[in-house]
Write a protein that holds these residues in place. Sequence first.
Motif, PDB file in Angstrom:
ATOM      1  N   LEU B  76     -30.308 -26.424 -64.076  1.00 48.19           N
ATOM      2  CA  LEU B  76     -30.122 -27.902 -63.817  1.00 48.19           C
ATOM      3  C   LEU B  76     -31.371 -28.556 -63.766  1.00 48.19           C
ATOM      4  N   MET B  77     -32.506 -27.871 -63.308  1.00 51.68           N
ATOM      5  CA  MET B  77     -33.657 -28.716 -63.436  1.00 51.68           C
ATOM      6  C   MET B  77     -34.067 -29.034 -64.773  1.00 51.68           C
ATOM      7  N   LEU B  78     -33.508 -28.369 -65.891  1.00 50.50           N
ATOM      8  CA  LEU B  78     -33.904 -28.617 -67.156  1.00 50.50           C
ATOM      9  C   LEU B  78     -33.137 -30.013 -67.538  1.00 50.50           C
ATOM     10  N   LEU B  79     -32.171 -30.369 -67.171  1.00 48.93           N
ATOM     11  CA  LEU B  79     -31.328 -31.581 -67.234  1.00 48.93           C
ATOM     12  C   LEU B  79     -31.907 -32.987 -66.651  1.00 48.93           C
ATOM     13  N   ASP B  80     -31.486 -34.086 -67.203  1.00 48.80           N
ATOM     14  CA  ASP B  80     -31.762 -35.251 -66.939  1.00 48.80           C
ATOM     15  C   ASP B  80     -30.703 -35.935 -65.830  1.00 48.80           C
ATOM     16  N   LEU B  81     -31.030 -35.633 -64.675  1.00 51.19           N
ATOM     17  CA  LEU B  81     -30.092 -35.838 -63.493  1.00 51.19           C
ATOM     18  C   LEU B  81     -29.631 -37.085 -63.378  1.00 51.19           C
ATOM     19  N   PRO B  82     -30.245 -37.990 -63.397  1.00 50.38           N
ATOM     20  CA  PRO B  82     -29.679 -39.134 -63.184  1.00 50.38           C
ATOM     21  C   PRO B  82     -28.749 -39.683 -64.507  1.00 50.38           C
ATOM     22  N   GLY B  83     -29.141 -39.482 -65.401  1.00 46.60           N
ATOM     23  CA  GLY B  83     -28.531 -39.454 -66.916  1.00 46.60           C
ATOM     24  C   GLY B  83     -27.156 -38.787 -66.850  1.00 46.60           C
ATOM     25  N   GLU B  84     -27.220 -37.679 -66.487  1.00 44.32           N
ATOM     26  CA  GLU B  84     -25.809 -36.854 -66.275  1.00 44.32           C
ATOM     27  C   GLU B  84     -25.055 -37.546 -65.135  1.00 44.32           C
ATOM     28  N   THR B  85     -25.338 -37.855 -64.151  1.00 47.26           N
ATOM     29  CA  THR B  85     -24.551 -38.581 -62.963  1.00 47.26           C
ATOM     30  C   THR B  85     -23.940 -39.942 -63.579  1.00 47.26           C
ATOM     31  N   ALA B  86     -24.709 -40.534 -64.219  1.00 50.85           N
ATOM     32  CA  ALA B  86     -24.056 -41.854 -64.769  1.00 50.85           C
ATOM     33  C   ALA B  86     -23.134 -41.559 -65.736  1.00 50.85           C
ATOM     34  N   GLU B  87     -23.169 -40.648 -66.572  1.00 49.15           N
ATOM     35  CA  GLU B  87     -22.085 -40.333 -67.455  1.00 49.15           C
ATOM     36  C   GLU B  87     -20.843 -40.126 -66.811  1.00 49.15           C
ATOM     37  N   PRO B  88     -19.622 -40.436 -67.644  1.00 51.82           N
ATOM     38  CA  PRO B  88     -18.342 -40.128 -67.115  1.00 51.82           C
ATOM     39  C   PRO B  88     -18.420 -38.271 -66.860  1.00 51.82           C
ATOM     40  N   ARG B  89     -17.702 -38.290 -65.724  1.00 56.63           N
ATOM     41  CA  ARG B  89     -17.694 -36.696 -65.476  1.00 56.63           C
ATOM     42  C   ARG B  89     -17.049 -35.830 -66.525  1.00 56.63           C
ATOM     43  N   PHE B  90     -15.803 -36.234 -67.265  1.00 60.50           N
ATOM     44  CA  PHE B  90     -15.257 -35.393 -68.125  1.00 60.50           C
ATOM     45  C   PHE B  90     -15.165 -35.982 -69.593  1.00 60.50           C
ATOM     46  N   GLY B  91     -15.042 -35.117 -70.397  1.00 61.95           N
ATOM     47  CA  GLY B  91     -14.911 -35.650 -71.942  1.00 61.95           C
ATOM     48  C   GLY B  91     -13.735 -36.064 -72.197  1.00 61.95           C
ATOM     49  N   ALA B  92     -13.339 -36.397 -73.276  1.00 61.29           N
ATOM     50  CA  ALA B  92     -11.970 -36.898 -73.865  1.00 61.29           C
ATOM     51  C   ALA B  92     -10.842 -35.666 -73.757  1.00 61.29           C
ATOM     52  N   HIS B  93     -11.411 -34.570 -73.661  1.00 60.77           N
ATOM     53  CA  HIS B  93     -10.264 -33.547 -73.833  1.00 60.77           C
ATOM     54  C   HIS B  93      -9.847 -33.021 -72.628  1.00 60.77           C
TER      55      HIS B  93
END
Lengths: 490, 172
Positions: B76-93
């Motif tokens: 998780l440390m490798l991810l862009d956490l604020p960016g991840e949190t802003a995105e919608p949680r689920f994809g279209a599928h």
Amino acid sequence: MPPGISASDFYNILPELVLTSGALVVLIVDVLLPKERRGALAWVTLLAIGATLASLVPFRSTHVEVAQGLLAVDQFALFFKVVFLVAAAITVLMSVRYLEIEGASPGEYYFLILCATLGMMIMAGGIDLITIFIGLETMAVSFYILAGFIKPSHRSNEAAVKYFLLGAFSLGILLYGMSLMYGLSGTTNLRVMAAAFAGQETDARLVLAVILVVAGVGFKIAAVPFHMWAPDVYEGAPTPITAFLSVGSKAASFAMLIRIFLEGLPSMGHDWRLLFEALAIITMTVGNIAALTQSNVKRMLAYSSIAHAGYVLIGIVAGTSRGITATLVYLFIYAFMQLGAFAVIVGLRRADVAGEELKDFGGLHARNPFAAFAMLLFMLSLGGIPPTAGFMGKFWLFSAAIDAHYNWLAVIGVLNSAVSLYYYVRIVVFMYVKKEALGSEPATSPTLAVVLGVAVAATLVLGVYPRLLFELADASARTLGAAGVTTSLR
Amino acid sequence: MPIIAGHIAFYYLAAASIASAVLAVTRRNPIHSMLWVLALFLHVAGIFLLAGAEFLAAVQVILYAGAILVFYLFFLMLLDLPGETAEPRFGAHWPLCAAAGLGFAALAWFARDPGLVPTAGREAATDASPGSLSAVGHVLFTRFTLPFEIVSLILLAAIVGAVVVAKRKAGA
């Protein structure tokens, strides 16, 4: 002496021990050799494979269970072990040049190839869910690393990650099914399980287990709809690894499939035959139709390999001893034509050309007549044209289906072979008719010439004189089951 | 009386496992998801304990709650956490995925058997129970010596793989 393994068991797993020692020797020699001489590791690897093949000789007609029913040493396992070892040897031979061009370090590479081979051998011999799973895992872990072996390639990395994630996911599904099988029978031994499941055909939990195991195995043999990983991984992985993956891993997964379903779940035959019948039809059809539009030859061969898994499933659906024999024969023949086709692609790989696109095959006949002729032969064989081995393989598969009254399955198989000819012949047209040739001259190397020679010889000889192979496969198919009789076969 | 207490404990643990699994999937912040996964692991360990499998419970805590969760957190440390949190949680599928999950749950429900439900207290936690440390160790080093040895080769292959990846980093 640890309890659970007796002295005779150690003798019976001699080939596995030889191969393991060989793998460790490769790892040690890698450190001892100076960096510029590490190419010699290929010969150490080949020596290990040769020694393992030689150590199989005393077990020609052995039929025993090893380590209290964890492994079977029988002709069925022997047949597959020969396929794996020959495929591994050919893969090593075609890797020599490829590794030089890509500048990859050979030590770990060859070690992992031997590890994967060991995993396959254990899968083919396993008659216990635990051994089968551990063999599968040994093979899979090695392939995850090998798929991403080439350093700077993004595609190779993507292939490795995709293969790893989907592989782990499919293993989870497979394990879920296996745990249900264990929970319902109280044993992990397939032969004891078969007795426990006799008369339990209507048990819904067992049906659920069958569905899950079919899905898990479907991933491994790349049957539609569990095939999504195959094109990306086949395209991105180093070409010799793609070849080994599409031949060795596929054959091992079919060995596992036959062991689990014919030895462990014969009483559920009605259910899994129905599932595999559906899988065979959509796998053949989707694989061939998707292959029609590919311009990358590795990707095209990936879809072709998916379609071939569909053909092989026909033999499993037929389920007769003839069907299983045809399956074994086909996997053996398929190994040579598929490895040969990939060897031609390796030969086209130069510093300035990837050698994977259809246009890279342009004018190959004028530049390297032997490679072009070999590719022509492999394509005809994959398409199932006589007098190549591929024709004999398909002939046995389809006639086994008709024999077991699956006439329309054979019809669909023949129709699919006709469709597949289009994309196989397209390569031939590029090689023989198109004149414009790209990049520098394709170099030849002695090891690649050996690979092509062996594959061409096998494709021709097995096409003209398949009798010996057929008899060996027949004898192997008959050793399935506890008493060495075909009780589980319909 | 202890059987009723065991039942209550089992249903609490099972319900809490499902609830924390759902929360782990639906939380927007990946760190929160991770903490719910931790809760899930601990509750599953509790179920193992109820079934008399102390060894599996210990493995669950040490390996899953310990090692694997830490591995996830590293990732998780490798991810862009604020960016991840802003995105919608689920994809279209996600409706498809939910349907697949529910379909499987229905299949499992259809195939269920009261005899398979781990009723608490049915198995007394003695040394001889199948999940206990000595039982696992005994089986591992007698009957399953061969697979145990092969596993060592898997680990060796994995170590070699780690070396391959590390070498690549050093070389680049």
